[in-house]
Design a protein around this motif. Structure first.
Motif, short mmCIF file in Angstrom:
data_model
loop_
_atom_site.label_atom_id
_atom_site.label_comp_id
_atom_site.label_asym_id
_atom_site.label_seq_id
_atom_site.Cartn_x
_atom_site.Cartn_y
_atom_site.Cartn_z
N HIS A 242 -1.09 -7.88 19.54
CA HIS A 242 -1.27 -6.94 20.34
C HIS A 242 -2.75 -6.38 20.63
CE1 HIS A 242 -0.19 -3.07 22.12
NE2 HIS A 242 -1.32 -2.48 21.38
N SER A 243 -3.58 -6.48 19.76
CA SER A 243 -5.20 -6.11 20.13
C SER A 243 -5.76 -7.03 20.91
CB SER A 243 -5.74 -6.01 18.62
OG SER A 243 -6.06 -7.24 18.07
N MET B 133 -7.87 -8.11 26.34
CA MET B 133 -8.13 -9.20 27.42
C MET B 133 -7.42 -8.84 28.81
SD MET B 133 -9.87 -11.45 25.79
CE MET B 133 -9.62 -13.09 26.27
N LYS B 134 -6.44 -8.08 28.73
CA LYS B 134 -5.71 -7.47 29.73
C LYS B 134 -6.64 -7.00 30.86
CE LYS B 134 -1.61 -4.69 31.58
NZ LYS B 134 -0.68 -3.82 31.27
N GLY B 135 -6.58 -7.47 32.08
CA GLY B 135 -7.28 -6.98 33.38
C GLY B 135 -8.57 -7.66 33.42
N LEU C 150 -10.65 -17.82 16.89
CA LEU C 150 -10.13 -17.98 15.38
C LEU C 150 -10.47 -16.78 14.60
CD1 LEU C 150 -8.82 -19.75 13.33
CD2 LEU C 150 -11.14 -20.52 12.69
N MET C 151 -9.48 -16.12 14.12
CA MET C 151 -9.55 -14.62 13.61
C MET C 151 -8.66 -14.82 12.23
SD MET C 151 -9.69 -12.04 16.67
CE MET C 151 -10.34 -10.71 15.50
N LEU D 109 -8.73 -7.09 17.14
CA LEU D 109 -9.91 -6.67 18.20
C LEU D 109 -9.84 -5.48 18.87
CD1 LEU D 109 -11.46 -9.10 19.36
CD2 LEU D 109 -10.09 -9.24 21.23
N LEU D 110 -10.95 -5.17 18.77
CA LEU D 110 -11.38 -3.65 19.15
C LEU D 110 -11.90 -3.48 20.66
CD1 LEU D 110 -13.00 -1.81 15.76
CD2 LEU D 110 -10.58 -1.80 16.70
N LYS D 111 -12.47 -4.34 21.35
CA LYS D 111 -13.17 -4.60 22.50
C LYS D 111 -13.08 -5.81 23.03
CE LYS D 111 -16.83 -0.98 21.46
NZ LYS D 111 -18.38 -0.79 21.39
N PRO D 112 -12.93 -5.82 24.49
CA PRO D 112 -12.91 -7.28 25.23
C PRO D 112 -13.97 -8.14 24.70
CG PRO D 112 -12.58 -5.26 26.89
CD PRO D 112 -13.13 -4.69 25.48
#
Length: 276
Positions: A128-129, A134-136, A217-218, A224-227
């Motif tokens: 989800h993060s 990444m959306k937009g 790879l995570m 993920l907090l920011k693009p």
């Protein structure tokens, strides 16, 4: 029509008086409304045409007006910036997010249910993060989520939890045998190092996703907090750059060099690199 207007102007220029012929006055009275009517029609036609162009351009794309500079008064409708338009990538680059599962407790064990729940929750939140951030962006239109599961956990409910969370499961083996490791210290200590020993090297399988333009790879317990658009743009537009990573400053001993942090790696997939 044009001749009539010019005639009327000429008559007025010469000075129309009360003795002008009745036919001229009738002509004058008829011409003015006609000129205004035609002018109104022309204005309506121009406005209608502009709205049609804007309407077609709007519905031809993703909601962005893509007309070429049409002047409307002091305003101007310009094409969208190449840096933000989806026209820049008719087919968006494929970005894969990858995680690894080295093991899964046996079904029926006390830790089994908590492990399955933790994997399900972690995978869902991470996915989800990434999707949300990444959306937009130029890199959010073609996302893939891959979980590399060690063959030792094949068929477990842990991988069922991953599929439920929307991840594609790939079964893999440890890519490197301990006896083939050249560095003496690593060869002697890797089996007892960290959570999973040499099995953690399955992270290198991220390089095998060659149908993707880039792989993120995570660790499954991260978000993920920011693009990461600037990172992706740098990676994909720099031919000599193969990977980007962070250093593990939190685990480095005083006076020692910090190693790479295995929980975040952004790379270009390559079988050549994987086979090194």
């Amino acid at each position: 029509m044009k001749g009539s207007v010019l005639k009327r102007g000429t008559v007025l220029g010469d000075g129309l008086n009360d003795e002008s012929s009745a036919s001229t006055r009738v002509l004058n009275s008829l011409e003015e409304p006609k000129v205004r009517s035609d002018s109104k029609l022309r204005n309506i036609s121009v406005i209608t045409m502009l709205f049609m162009i804007i309407f077609v351009a709007y519905h031809a794309g993703d909601g962005t007006v893509i007309t070429n500079s049409i002047g409307v008064g002091n305003a101007s409708l310009k094409p969208p910036s190449p840096s933000t338009s989806n026209l820049r990538h008719p087919t968006p680059p494929k970005i894969s997010t990858a995680i690894t599962i080295t093991s899964c407790p046996s079904d029926g064990s006390t830790s089994h249910d908590s492990a399955v729940t933790g994997i399900s929750d972690g995978a869902s939140v991470l996915k989800h993060s990434v999707t949300r951030n990444m959306k937009g962006t130029d890199y959010g239109g073609n996302l893939e989520f891959v979980a590399f599961v060690h063959v030792g956990a094949k068929g477990s409910k842990c991988e069922d939890a991953l599929r439920w969370a929307g991840w594609k499961v790939k079964h893999v083996e440890t890519p490197i045998k301990v006896e083939e490791i050249r560095t003496k210290m690593l060869k002697e200590r890797i089996s007892i190092n960290g959570c999973c020993g040499e099995i953690e090297l399955i992270k290198f399988h991220a390089y095998t996703l060659t149908d993707s333009d880039a792989v993120l790879l995570m660790d499954i317990d991260s978000i993920l907090l920011k693009p990461i658009t600037p990172l992706l743009q740098t990676l994909l537009t720099t031919p000599t750059l193969e990977a980007m990573y962070t250093k593990d400053w939190g685990m480095v001993a005083p006076g020692k060099k910090a190693g790479a942090q295995g929980g975040f790696l952004l790379l270009k997939p390559s079988l050549t690199t994987f086979d090194l």
